[in-house]
Design a protein around this motif. Structure first.
Motif, PDB file in Angstrom:
ATOM      1  N   GLY A 161       9.282  -6.170  -3.724  1.00 43.82           N
ATOM      2  CA  GLY A 161      10.515  -6.266  -2.955  1.00 43.82           C
ATOM      3  C   GLY A 161      10.625  -7.603  -2.241  1.00 43.82           C
ATOM      4  N   GLY A 162      10.087  -8.657  -2.854  1.00 48.97           N
ATOM      5  CA  GLY A 162      10.167  -9.993  -2.265  1.00 48.97           C
ATOM      6  C   GLY A 162       9.147 -10.237  -1.166  1.00 48.97           C
ATOM      7  N   LYS A 163       8.358  -9.224  -0.848  1.00 47.45           N
ATOM      8  CA  LYS A 163       7.373  -9.390   0.233  1.00 47.45           C
ATOM      9  C   LYS A 163       5.965  -9.500  -0.345  1.00 47.45           C
ATOM     10  CE  LYS A 163       9.912  -6.678   3.633  1.00 47.45           C
ATOM     11  NZ  LYS A 163      10.523  -5.529   2.963  1.00 47.45           N
ATOM     12  N   VAL A 164       5.174 -10.312   0.320  1.00 47.30           N
ATOM     13  CA  VAL A 164       3.799 -10.509  -0.128  1.00 47.30           C
ATOM     14  C   VAL A 164       2.885  -9.620   0.710  1.00 47.30           C
ATOM     15  CG1 VAL A 164       1.932 -12.213  -0.198  1.00 47.30           C
ATOM     16  CG2 VAL A 164       4.234 -12.847  -0.937  1.00 47.30           C
ATOM     17  N   THR A 165       1.956  -8.918   0.049  1.00 45.26           N
ATOM     18  CA  THR A 165       0.991  -8.107   0.808  1.00 45.26           C
ATOM     19  C   THR A 165      -0.416  -8.626   0.528  1.00 45.26           C
ATOM     20  OG1 THR A 165       1.078  -6.525  -1.017  1.00 45.26           O
ATOM     21  CG2 THR A 165       2.278  -5.924   0.976  1.00 45.26           C
ATOM     22  N   GLU A 166      -1.218  -8.563   1.543  1.00 44.84           N
ATOM     23  CA  GLU A 166      -2.550  -9.182   1.467  1.00 44.84           C
ATOM     24  C   GLU A 166      -3.570  -8.164   0.947  1.00 44.84           C
ATOM     25  OE1 GLU A 166      -3.004 -12.299   1.911  1.00 44.84           O
ATOM     26  OE2 GLU A 166      -1.036 -12.796   2.727  1.00 44.84           O
ATOM     27  N   LEU A 167      -3.551  -7.933  -0.341  1.00 43.28           N
ATOM     28  CA  LEU A 167      -4.418  -6.877  -0.879  1.00 43.28           C
ATOM     29  C   LEU A 167      -5.900  -7.243  -0.795  1.00 43.28           C
ATOM     30  CD1 LEU A 167      -2.376  -5.547  -3.932  1.00 43.28           C
ATOM     31  CD2 LEU A 167      -2.306  -4.869  -1.558  1.00 43.28           C
ATOM     32  N   LYS A 168      -6.230  -8.494  -1.065  1.00 48.11           N
ATOM     33  CA  LYS A 168      -7.651  -8.888  -1.011  1.00 48.11           C
ATOM     34  C   LYS A 168      -8.173  -8.731   0.428  1.00 48.11           C
ATOM     35  CE  LYS A 168     -11.505 -11.360  -1.844  1.00 48.11           C
ATOM     36  NZ  LYS A 168     -12.071 -11.602  -0.531  1.00 48.11           N
ATOM     37  N   LYS A 169      -7.345  -9.104   1.401  1.00 47.45           N
ATOM     38  CA  LYS A 169      -7.783  -8.962   2.800  1.00 47.45           C
ATOM     39  C   LYS A 169      -8.007  -7.488   3.130  1.00 47.45           C
ATOM     40  CE  LYS A 169      -5.977 -13.042   5.067  1.00 47.45           C
ATOM     41  NZ  LYS A 169      -4.740 -13.579   5.581  1.00 47.45           N
ATOM     42  N   THR A 170      -7.136  -6.642   2.595  1.00 51.02           N
ATOM     43  CA  THR A 170      -7.304  -5.199   2.837  1.00 51.02           C
ATOM     44  C   THR A 170      -8.626  -4.723   2.242  1.00 51.02           C
ATOM     45  OG1 THR A 170      -4.916  -4.986   2.691  1.00 51.02           O
ATOM     46  CG2 THR A 170      -6.158  -2.943   2.583  1.00 51.02           C
ATOM     47  N   VAL A 171      -8.939  -5.224   1.052  1.00 45.02           N
ATOM     48  CA  VAL A 171     -10.222  -4.853   0.437  1.00 45.02           C
ATOM     49  C   VAL A 171     -11.378  -5.367   1.301  1.00 45.02           C
ATOM     50  CG1 VAL A 171     -11.716  -5.192  -1.583  1.00 45.02           C
ATOM     51  CG2 VAL A 171      -9.288  -4.726  -1.907  1.00 45.02           C
ATOM     52  N   ASP A 172     -11.253  -6.600   1.789  1.00 44.65           N
ATOM     53  CA  ASP A 172     -12.324  -7.162   2.645  1.00 44.65           C
ATOM     54  C   ASP A 172     -12.583  -6.244   3.845  1.00 44.65           C
ATOM     55  OD1 ASP A 172     -12.633  -9.348   1.034  1.00 44.65           O
ATOM     56  OD2 ASP A 172     -11.417 -10.692   2.274  1.00 44.65           O
TER      57      ASP A 172
ATOM     58  N   ALA B 211      -6.550  -0.078   4.629  1.00 45.85           N
ATOM     59  CA  ALA B 211      -7.975  -0.376   4.426  1.00 45.85           C
ATOM     60  C   ALA B 211      -8.822   0.875   4.669  1.00 45.85           C
ATOM     61  CB  ALA B 211      -8.399  -1.503   5.359  1.00 45.85           C
ATOM     62  N   GLU B 212      -8.483   1.640   5.693  1.00 42.96           N
ATOM     63  CA  GLU B 212      -9.313   2.825   5.986  1.00 42.96           C
ATOM     64  C   GLU B 212      -9.193   3.875   4.905  1.00 42.96           C
ATOM     65  OE1 GLU B 212      -9.528   4.462   9.904  1.00 42.96           O
ATOM     66  OE2 GLU B 212      -9.080   2.498  10.785  1.00 42.96           O
ATOM     67  N   ALA B 213      -7.945   4.084   4.433  1.00 35.87           N
ATOM     68  CA  ALA B 213      -7.753   5.074   3.370  1.00 35.87           C
ATOM     69  C   ALA B 213      -8.465   4.611   2.096  1.00 35.87           C
ATOM     70  CB  ALA B 213      -6.261   5.270   3.106  1.00 35.87           C
ATOM     71  N   LEU B 214      -8.392   3.321   1.825  1.00 39.55           N
ATOM     72  CA  LEU B 214      -9.078   2.772   0.651  1.00 39.55           C
ATOM     73  C   LEU B 214     -10.594   2.963   0.792  1.00 39.55           C
ATOM     74  CD1 LEU B 214      -9.266   1.003  -1.946  1.00 39.55           C
ATOM     75  CD2 LEU B 214      -9.085  -1.013  -0.481  1.00 39.55           C
ATOM     76  N   ALA B 215     -11.107   2.632   1.985  1.00 37.27           N
ATOM     77  CA  ALA B 215     -12.558   2.731   2.208  1.00 37.27           C
ATOM     78  C   ALA B 215     -13.042   4.168   2.007  1.00 37.27           C
ATOM     79  CB  ALA B 215     -12.892   2.252   3.616  1.00 37.27           C
ATOM     80  N   GLU B 216     -12.277   5.118   2.496  1.00 36.02           N
ATOM     81  CA  GLU B 216     -12.672   6.524   2.359  1.00 36.02           C
ATOM     82  C   GLU B 216     -12.780   6.908   0.882  1.00 36.02           C
ATOM     83  OE1 GLU B 216      -9.873   9.227   4.123  1.00 36.02           O
ATOM     84  OE2 GLU B 216     -11.301  10.895   4.079  1.00 36.02           O
TER      85      GLU B 216
ATOM     86  N   LYS C 104      -4.147   3.668   9.299  1.00 34.94           N
ATOM     87  CA  LYS C 104      -5.216   4.552   8.821  1.00 34.94           C
ATOM     88  C   LYS C 104      -4.873   5.253   7.511  1.00 34.94           C
ATOM     89  CE  LYS C 104      -7.409   5.255  13.264  1.00 34.94           C
ATOM     90  NZ  LYS C 104      -8.771   4.801  12.970  1.00 34.94           N
ATOM     91  N   ILE C 105      -3.585   5.441   7.246  1.00 30.19           N
ATOM     92  CA  ILE C 105      -3.249   6.104   5.968  1.00 30.19           C
ATOM     93  C   ILE C 105      -2.393   5.143   5.136  1.00 30.19           C
ATOM     94  CG2 ILE C 105      -2.312   8.147   4.840  1.00 30.19           C
ATOM     95  CD1 ILE C 105      -2.633   9.673   7.476  1.00 30.19           C
ATOM     96  N   ALA C 106      -1.096   5.150   5.384  1.00 32.43           N
ATOM     97  CA  ALA C 106      -0.196   4.259   4.642  1.00 32.43           C
ATOM     98  C   ALA C 106       1.161   4.333   5.324  1.00 32.43           C
ATOM     99  CB  ALA C 106      -0.078   4.714   3.190  1.00 32.43           C
ATOM    100  N   LYS C 107       1.997   3.374   5.034  1.00 34.03           N
ATOM    101  CA  LYS C 107       3.318   3.331   5.691  1.00 34.03           C
ATOM    102  C   LYS C 107       4.148   4.577   5.360  1.00 34.03           C
ATOM    103  CE  LYS C 107       4.498  -1.301   6.987  1.00 34.03           C
ATOM    104  NZ  LYS C 107       3.669  -2.284   6.272  1.00 34.03           N
ATOM    105  N   TYR C 108       4.022   5.057   4.122  1.00 35.19           N
ATOM    106  CA  TYR C 108       4.889   6.175   3.745  1.00 35.19           C
ATOM    107  C   TYR C 108       4.613   7.442   4.552  1.00 35.19           C
ATOM    108  CZ  TYR C 108       1.450   8.759   0.892  1.00 35.19           C
ATOM    109  OH  TYR C 108       0.380   9.499   0.474  1.00 35.19           O
ATOM    110  N   ALA C 109       3.426   7.519   5.184  1.00 33.58           N
ATOM    111  CA  ALA C 109       3.071   8.724   5.949  1.00 33.58           C
ATOM    112  C   ALA C 109       3.519   8.638   7.418  1.00 33.58           C
ATOM    113  CB  ALA C 109       1.562   8.939   5.873  1.00 33.58           C
ATOM    114  N   CYS C 110       4.140   7.533   7.828  1.00 38.78           N
ATOM    115  CA  CYS C 110       4.513   7.360   9.247  1.00 38.78           C
ATOM    116  C   CYS C 110       5.534   8.407   9.693  1.00 38.78           C
ATOM    117  CB  CYS C 110       5.117   5.980   9.469  1.00 38.78           C
ATOM    118  SG  CYS C 110       3.851   4.736   9.525  1.00 38.78           S
TER     119      CYS C 110
END
Ligand code: AMP
Length: 682
Positions: A218-229, A194-199, A613-619
């Motif tokens: 990958g069979g997993k659900v992600t809450e994209l609308k909530k992230t936008v909220d 959400a923070e990276a998106l907001a920026e 704050k960024i994304a999982k791939y940057a961990c």
């Protein structure tokens, strides 16, 4: 729509067999390929009788070359009067001025006139076997409905719409709808927090967002609308969020939110296309630089589209009727140029891949190739390395006989992965094109193809510049290196239509980053080696940017987040060789003296923070707690030394005399050794 036929692929195979295996296929002679059959415009280029002569012509007579292909391959509302007006030393780049066109008309309407029922998109949904095919007619209608919807909600020419969606037909229609009405789009990879998106929303000054209720990967659900909220809470300029339904699960809608599909149904399937100037903005795309702030690179209409189309056609040897399978996400430049704009400008059939290489099992890519009859497969080395480890049986299980070309992008492809891709996936009969390019270049700049029909391909090398591209290597004094078998900073010596024009709201950063390091040249930020034969091999970034699984991330961006942790005094982030991801993230952390904390707790906290704050791939892949960091007397962290330590290149630490306290290096080496023995970070 025009796409030449001809004998390119047969000639490619013949040469490829000779080079790699020392034998040749029994195919007609290379000489039967004439240049005008390969590229009809070449008939008008004086003295061009071979493909290498065509490349030379495209560089030496760049204006003539690009004018001819732009006239031939784009549909113009009004013709351009000036081919180019560029001055790289000032960061001034303009192509095809005076010309007016509409990108969505070029990608849709002109194909609807000739072949309305041809499949434009194959949406390879996460659930295998549930693909959805969308024809050019359907995609145009959907695009028009979205265009009308956006217009009705006040989106105007020159506005910027942020799209936060996984690869799906509605995401493509949204991109094209923006192009249709003259708005720019800003696609943000749906894995960003959400923070990276907001920026990115704030920087792009978007007041309109398009998203989906949930993502499925990958069979997993992600809450994209909530992230936008969450994101829009810190974006006061956002006025409306269009929400499409990827799953059936309802989400909480606020007064700002609009049910996208419901509202689209009210719209007409005809939408008047805006007549755009060649140099109007088509899209922004954010990428990491060497500071903490991502850069919104700006691509414009005509030059970008032409370059994406031409590279798609010639690097991959794409022909009418082929099914093109680029498995990149639309949130990255590869998805923009080779899932959307290049293939659609060429009237092609393109796959939108929503899943992962290992879902539901490691045969997913090849099962998809078999089911969709994919002819060109374009993927990333990180996925190839991962799949290689699962063994050949996952590949052999499926029929891959439709494959003609295999592409690689995002990072250097190591020889083992290249050989496996070629031998196992391509059964030794498909050329592998290692394509070098970046968000800034808009399209592929260096790749083994196109080339003369009998030209060799060397494993793991991008090799040859594309039409109109003149790469040069610079030495440490900023001089052009003319000899071969040498390395240097990779620059491009003259402008090309696909290049980015600026950084949104920061032209100074654009010129400082790309134009000033080597005045008169475009600096790529990469290093390269030029072989004895004159082929290019990319050696990696020269700046503080690392490449994790083919995705760029600035070390400063991660440090900014790590330093926000209340127990951290300071930190330094470097990349290190990782056998799947290409590069992993290695974080050195100095804890505050006053705090009493468990290192394991801090590590967990840091992972959560970077992911949020960024994304999982940057961990971080590895966190080393140290008492001090190696610094110069002026207080600068010597990341060069840290990089050597994590790569275990202890003999190459270089000059340590400028260090404030050289003893610190020994402490770090010992700490690293301890860590290695405990957790095998690679
Ligand atoms: P991006 O702009 O995110 O696509 O990242 C571009 C960067 O990825 C380049 O500057 C290179 O460092 C790296 N890259 C992309 N393609 C290749 C390739 N074929 N070989 C080596 N590095 C690559």
């Amino acid at each position: 729509m025009w796409l030449p036929g001809g004998c390119a692929s047969r000639c490619v195979l013949s040469s490829f067999g000779r080079r790699i295996f020392g034998f040749s296929f029994h195919l007609p002679s290379a000489r039967t390929c004439n240049t005008a059959a390969f590229m009809p415009e070449a008939a008008g280029f004086e003295g061009v009788s071979s493909r290498s002569a065509l490349q030379e012509f495209s560089v030496a007579s760049s204006e003539g070359f690009w004018a001819a292909v732009a006239r031939q391959r784009l549909s113009w509302i009004s013709p351009f009067h000036t081919v180019q007006d560029c001055d790289l030393s000032r960061g001034k780049i303009k192509w095809f001025e005076g010309g007016k066109l509409n990108v969505s008309v070029n990608c849709l309407d002109r194909h609807v006139h000739t072949c309305p029922e041809r499949v434009a998109l194959i949406w390879e949904r996460d659930e295998p076997g549930s693909e959805v095919k969308v024809t050019y007619r359907q995609l145009l209608e959907t695009t028009c409905r979205v265009g009308n919807l956006l217009r009705r909600h006040g989106v105007k020419r020159g506005d910027c719409v942020t799209i936060y969606m996984p690869p799906c037909p509605l995401a493509v229609a949204s991109m094209l709808a923006c192009a249709r009405i003259g708005a720019a789009h800003n696609v943000v990879f749906a894995g960003f927090s959400a923070e990276a998106l907001a920026e990115r929303i704030r920087d792009a000054q978007s007041s309109t967002i398009i998203t989906v209720n949930q993502g499925v990967r990958g069979g997993k659900v992600t809450e994209l609308k909530k992230t936008v909220d969450t994101a829009v809470q810190s974006c006061p300029a956002v006025q409306q969020v269009f929400v499409a339904m990827r799953t059936e699960n309802p989400v909480v809608m606020t007064a700002r939110d609009v049910h996208m599909e419901e509202e689209m149904l009210k719209e007409d399937v005809v939408c008047e296309p805006a007549a755009m100037d060649s140099e109007d903005t088509l899209f922004l795309l954010y990428t990491s630089g060497s500071t903490g702030k991502p850069k919104g690179l700006v691509h414009t209409q005509a030059g970008y589209l032409l370059y994406a189309a031409l590279t798609h056609r010639y690097v991959f040897d794409y022909h009418d009727g082929d099914v093109f399978g680029c498995v990149a996400d639309i949130g990255w430049i590869t998805g923009h140029s080779y899932s959307v704009y290049g293939p659609l400008a060429n009237g092609g059939t393109t796959v939108l891949f929503e899943s992962t290489p290992i879902y539901p099992d490691p045969g997913r890519y090849w099962e998809t190739v078999q089911r969709l009859k994919i002819n060109q497969f374009y993927g990333a080395p990180t996925a190839i390395r991962l799949l290689l480890k699962y063994g050949d049986q996952w590949v052999h299980k499926y029929d891959r006989s439709t494959l003609k070309t295999l592409g690689s992008v995002g990072e250097p492809i190591n020889t083992e992965a290249w050989e496996w891709y070629h031998r196992v996936v391509g059964d030794g009969r498909c050329p592998v094109v290692d394509t070098w390019w970046q968000t800034e270049t808009g399209g592929i700049c260096i790749a083994p193809r196109p080339s003369d029909p009998d030209a060799e391909i060397v494993p793991g090398m991008a090799m040859r510049p594309f039409f109109g591209i003149k790469p040069v290597l610079m030495d440490t004094e900023g001089n052009v290196v003319t000899s071969n078998n040498t390395s240097g900073a990779l620059c491009i010596a003259q402008p090309w239509p696909g290049m980015a024009r600026t950084i949104h709201k920061n032209h100074q950063r654009f010129t400082e980053t790309y134009c000033q390091p080597y005045p008169g040249y475009f600096f790529t930020g990469d290093g390269a080696y030029r072989s004895q034969e004159g082929y290019y091999q990319i050696t990696g970034r020269l700046d503080d940017v690392i490449n994790v699984s083919g995705h760029r991330i600035g070390t400063a961006e991660i440090e900014d987040v790590v330093n926000q942790c209340s127990s951290v005094a300071e930190s330094a982030v470097v990349g290190y060789s990782h056998n799947i991801k290409g590069q992993g993230v290695y974080v050195f952390v100095v804890l505050k003296k006053s705090v009493e904390v468990q290192e394991a707790n801090v590590s967990k906290q840091l992972n959560d923070m970077v992911s949020k704050k960024i994304a999982k791939y940057a961990c971080p892949d590895c966190i080393q707690f140290v008492r001090r960091l190696p610094k110069t007397r002026s207080g600068k962290i010597m990341r060069r030394v840290l990089r050597k330590v994590v790569e275990c290149e202890l003999n190459g630490l270089g000059d340590l005399s400028t260090l404030d306290d050289p003893a610190v290096v020994q402490e770090i080496i010992e700490g690293h050794r301890d860590l290695l023995s405990k957790q095998q970070p690679r």
